[in-house]
Design a protein around this motif. Sequence first.
Motif, PDB file in Angstrom:
ATOM      1  N   ALA A 243      36.294 -38.181 -42.558  1.00 49.35           N
ATOM      2  CA  ALA A 243      36.896 -37.954 -43.872  1.00 49.35           C
ATOM      3  C   ALA A 243      37.572 -36.592 -43.934  1.00 49.35           C
ATOM      4  O   ALA A 243      38.674 -36.448 -44.488  1.00 49.35           O
ATOM      5  N   LEU A 244      36.938 -35.594 -43.370  1.00 46.61           N
ATOM      6  CA  LEU A 244      37.512 -34.252 -43.374  1.00 46.61           C
ATOM      7  C   LEU A 244      38.829 -34.219 -42.599  1.00 46.61           C
ATOM      8  O   LEU A 244      39.812 -33.614 -43.045  1.00 46.61           O
ATOM      9  N   LYS A 245      38.846 -34.881 -41.460  1.00 46.59           N
ATOM     10  CA  LYS A 245      40.082 -34.930 -40.671  1.00 46.59           C
ATOM     11  C   LYS A 245      41.183 -35.652 -41.446  1.00 46.59           C
ATOM     12  O   LYS A 245      42.357 -35.281 -41.355  1.00 46.59           O
ATOM     13  N   GLY A 246      40.788 -36.673 -42.215  1.00 47.76           N
ATOM     14  CA  GLY A 246      41.760 -37.382 -43.042  1.00 47.76           C
ATOM     15  C   GLY A 246      42.359 -36.495 -44.120  1.00 47.76           C
ATOM     16  O   GLY A 246      43.478 -36.736 -44.595  1.00 47.76           O
ATOM     17  N   HIS A 247      41.604 -35.467 -44.506  1.00 48.27           N
ATOM     18  CA  HIS A 247      42.097 -34.501 -45.499  1.00 48.27           C
ATOM     19  C   HIS A 247      42.800 -33.321 -44.826  1.00 48.27           C
ATOM     20  O   HIS A 247      43.127 -32.339 -45.503  1.00 48.27           O
ATOM     21  N   GLY A 248      43.003 -33.418 -43.521  1.00 53.50           N
ATOM     22  CA  GLY A 248      43.685 -32.346 -42.803  1.00 53.50           C
ATOM     23  C   GLY A 248      42.806 -31.146 -42.512  1.00 53.50           C
ATOM     24  O   GLY A 248      43.311 -30.057 -42.207  1.00 53.50           O
ATOM     25  N   LYS A 249      41.483 -31.324 -42.572  1.00 48.31           N
ATOM     26  CA  LYS A 249      40.545 -30.234 -42.333  1.00 48.31           C
ATOM     27  C   LYS A 249      39.899 -30.384 -40.947  1.00 48.31           C
ATOM     28  O   LYS A 249      39.762 -31.499 -40.423  1.00 48.31           O
ATOM     29  N   THR A 250      39.499 -29.245 -40.393  1.00 51.71           N
ATOM     30  CA  THR A 250      38.847 -29.246 -39.085  1.00 51.71           C
ATOM     31  C   THR A 250      37.345 -29.055 -39.256  1.00 51.71           C
ATOM     32  O   THR A 250      36.902 -27.984 -39.689  1.00 51.71           O
ATOM     33  N   PRO A 251      36.542 -30.093 -38.943  1.00 52.43           N
ATOM     34  CA  PRO A 251      35.083 -29.931 -39.027  1.00 52.43           C
ATOM     35  C   PRO A 251      34.627 -28.824 -38.079  1.00 52.43           C
ATOM     36  O   PRO A 251      35.121 -28.700 -36.958  1.00 52.43           O
ATOM     37  N   GLY A 252      33.704 -28.015 -38.548  1.00 49.43           N
ATOM     38  CA  GLY A 252      33.205 -26.919 -37.733  1.00 49.43           C
ATOM     39  C   GLY A 252      33.981 -25.640 -37.926  1.00 49.43           C
ATOM     40  O   GLY A 252      33.525 -24.553 -37.536  1.00 49.43           O
ATOM     41  N   LYS A 253      35.156 -25.741 -38.533  1.00 53.54           N
ATOM     42  CA  LYS A 253      35.983 -24.561 -38.807  1.00 53.54           C
ATOM     43  C   LYS A 253      36.240 -24.425 -40.303  1.00 53.54           C
ATOM     44  O   LYS A 253      35.839 -23.438 -40.922  1.00 53.54           O
ATOM     45  N   ASP A 254      36.908 -25.427 -40.874  1.00 53.69           N
ATOM     46  CA  ASP A 254      37.176 -25.390 -42.314  1.00 53.69           C
ATOM     47  C   ASP A 254      35.939 -25.767 -43.127  1.00 53.69           C
ATOM     48  O   ASP A 254      35.699 -25.212 -44.206  1.00 53.69           O
ATOM     49  N   VAL A 255      35.198 -26.722 -42.630  1.00 53.85           N
ATOM     50  CA  VAL A 255      33.979 -27.190 -43.308  1.00 53.85           C
ATOM     51  C   VAL A 255      32.888 -27.382 -42.247  1.00 53.85           C
ATOM     52  O   VAL A 255      33.105 -28.054 -41.242  1.00 53.85           O
ATOM     53  N   ILE A 256      31.723 -26.776 -42.489  1.00 48.88           N
ATOM     54  CA  ILE A 256      30.592 -26.871 -41.564  1.00 48.88           C
ATOM     55  C   ILE A 256      29.786 -28.121 -41.895  1.00 48.88           C
ATOM     56  O   ILE A 256      29.483 -28.389 -43.067  1.00 48.88           O
ATOM     57  N   VAL A 257      29.415 -28.881 -40.847  1.00 48.93           N
ATOM     58  CA  VAL A 257      28.664 -30.126 -41.045  1.00 48.93           C
ATOM     59  C   VAL A 257      27.390 -30.099 -40.195  1.00 48.93           C
ATOM     60  O   VAL A 257      27.422 -29.672 -39.037  1.00 48.93           O
ATOM     61  N   VAL A 258      26.283 -30.553 -40.781  1.00 48.22           N
ATOM     62  CA  VAL A 258      25.030 -30.742 -40.031  1.00 48.22           C
ATOM     63  C   VAL A 258      24.603 -32.193 -40.188  1.00 48.22           C
ATOM     64  O   VAL A 258      24.899 -32.845 -41.199  1.00 48.22           O
ATOM     65  N   GLY A 259      23.912 -32.711 -39.180  1.00 43.74           N
ATOM     66  CA  GLY A 259      23.468 -34.107 -39.213  1.00 43.74           C
ATOM     67  C   GLY A 259      22.163 -34.290 -38.461  1.00 43.74           C
ATOM     68  O   GLY A 259      21.487 -33.323 -38.088  1.00 43.74           O
ATOM     69  N   MET A 260      21.842 -35.548 -38.208  1.00 45.65           N
ATOM     70  CA  MET A 260      20.553 -35.877 -37.607  1.00 45.65           C
ATOM     71  C   MET A 260      20.661 -37.167 -36.814  1.00 45.65           C
ATOM     72  O   MET A 260      21.379 -38.077 -37.228  1.00 45.65           O
ATOM     73  N   ASP A 261      20.000 -37.237 -35.686  1.00 45.93           N
ATOM     74  CA  ASP A 261      19.775 -38.446 -34.877  1.00 45.93           C
ATOM     75  C   ASP A 261      19.950 -38.229 -33.382  1.00 45.93           C
ATOM     76  O   ASP A 261      19.369 -38.953 -32.583  1.00 45.93           O
ATOM     77  N   LEU A 262      20.801 -37.272 -32.968  1.00 48.50           N
ATOM     78  CA  LEU A 262      21.119 -37.070 -31.547  1.00 48.50           C
ATOM     79  C   LEU A 262      21.788 -38.296 -30.945  1.00 48.50           C
ATOM     80  O   LEU A 262      21.558 -38.627 -29.779  1.00 48.50           O
ATOM     81  N   ASN A 263      22.601 -38.982 -31.733  1.00 48.09           N
ATOM     82  CA  ASN A 263      23.432 -40.039 -31.169  1.00 48.09           C
ATOM     83  C   ASN A 263      24.412 -39.424 -30.176  1.00 48.09           C
ATOM     84  O   ASN A 263      24.828 -38.270 -30.341  1.00 48.09           O
ATOM     85  N   PRO A 264      24.825 -40.159 -29.129  1.00 47.41           N
ATOM     86  CA  PRO A 264      25.737 -39.598 -28.130  1.00 47.41           C
ATOM     87  C   PRO A 264      26.998 -38.995 -28.720  1.00 47.41           C
ATOM     88  O   PRO A 264      27.428 -37.912 -28.312  1.00 47.41           O
ATOM     89  N   GLU A 265      27.606 -39.673 -29.709  1.00 43.61           N
ATOM     90  CA  GLU A 265      28.840 -39.143 -30.287  1.00 43.61           C
ATOM     91  C   GLU A 265      28.593 -37.858 -31.064  1.00 43.61           C
ATOM     92  O   GLU A 265      29.467 -36.976 -31.143  1.00 43.61           O
ATOM     93  N   ASN A 266      27.390 -37.713 -31.629  1.00 44.12           N
ATOM     94  CA  ASN A 266      27.077 -36.482 -32.341  1.00 44.12           C
ATOM     95  C   ASN A 266      26.743 -35.342 -31.387  1.00 44.12           C
ATOM     96  O   ASN A 266      27.050 -34.183 -31.668  1.00 44.12           O
ATOM     97  N   VAL A 267      26.123 -35.687 -30.266  1.00 45.05           N
ATOM     98  CA  VAL A 267      25.899 -34.670 -29.226  1.00 45.05           C
ATOM     99  C   VAL A 267      27.250 -34.142 -28.741  1.00 45.05           C
ATOM    100  O   VAL A 267      27.440 -32.933 -28.564  1.00 45.05           O
ATOM    101  N   ASP A 268      28.201 -35.037 -28.548  1.00 43.49           N
ATOM    102  CA  ASP A 268      29.556 -34.621 -28.152  1.00 43.49           C
ATOM    103  C   ASP A 268      30.190 -33.733 -29.218  1.00 43.49           C
ATOM    104  O   ASP A 268      30.902 -32.767 -28.902  1.00 43.49           O
ATOM    105  N   ALA A 269      29.944 -34.058 -30.485  1.00 44.38           N
ATOM    106  CA  ALA A 269      30.513 -33.268 -31.576  1.00 44.38           C
ATOM    107  C   ALA A 269      29.900 -31.869 -31.635  1.00 44.38           C
ATOM    108  O   ALA A 269      30.588 -30.888 -31.937  1.00 44.38           O
TER     109      ALA A 269
END
Length: 359
Positions: A243-269
């Motif tokens: 959603a952030l990318k859809g708004h032209g924002k960069t996750p981790g830079k413009d908006v900080i995000v935290v999550g849970m599960d250690l899914n492979p795609e989240n580990v990559d993120a």
Amino acid sequence: MSIVSRLRSAAFAVFAATIGPLALAAPAAAADEPTIGVVVPTLDAQFWNNYVTFMKKGADELGVHLVVLNADNKPDQMVKSLEDLVAQHVDGIIFTPYWATAARGLSLAKDAGIPVVLTDSYPSFQPQSDRFPNYIAFIGPSDEDAGYQMAKALFDAIKPGPDGKKVIGVVNGTAGTSVAIDRRKGLEDALKEVSDVRVAGEVDGNFVRDTSQTVFESLYQGNPDITGVWAANGGTATGVMAALKGHGKTPGKDVIVVGMDLNPENVDAVKSGELLFDIGGHWLQGGFALVTLFDQIKGFPVPKEADNIKLKLLPLTQNRVAQFEKDFPGGVPPYDFKQHSRFYNKDAKPAAFEMKYSD
């Protein structure tokens, strides 16, 4: 109820009354390769696919016929799946009682003399009670602690705005589940410790990516001053980042995000810096539950002191990714199912353990 079910119910009642809830055994019909039924909330989430994959590995090693059913995020389908497993006369059931399905599912299994392990989400009553002696154990994450750690990492990383406040958005999980409630409690615990954090708004993402993306798009559109997001799980975090990318924002830079599960795609993120913090490993609970239930069926009942397991989870930040990949290739810790089974190994250690870094 069929004649077979009545006979099984009667046999179960006599047996349970004779030996007590701690020694609850499987139906006498259990074969050398017992059949264990599993119901998961949804296979649309990567987390539950990891959960099932680990269980299938365990089933192959232990000699279990595994029947996996998908509730497809529908309460009535969860109950229907449990009814199907009871009708199949499985030797044991593992399910996650979302949508207050614990009592209904346990009653169905109790009437059929089937032992049950609950995972991930727990009811208000304890295992091995007089009400449900067939509810032999709960295995799941320490969700409140995880929610707290996520929040602390988020608060520390956000910079305050012109008014001195750190503005966050919250995307919760499936409403009413102990999982969502306890994770939100952890966030609340962290909020009580600070005075410079303001919650701009909260939405329910139902623990899945697409819903989380949709609801957060609306939340962010109405609150563009959000600079941090507390996301209840891995799929939720992925949806928020999309959603952030859809708004032209960069996750981790413009908006900080935290999550849970250690899914492979989240580990990559986390590795790329888009996701600040992740915590998890609790999809292992499915394999732990399988060993626990297998031993119960094979005549090794769950001790009362080990019937309610809440796992502390493994935190991940960018500086720990290399260590994570070294310690857990493919995200999976070494685990020998037979070595953790008292049926195969009389000196077996407990089935459940907490993931830890080697260094």
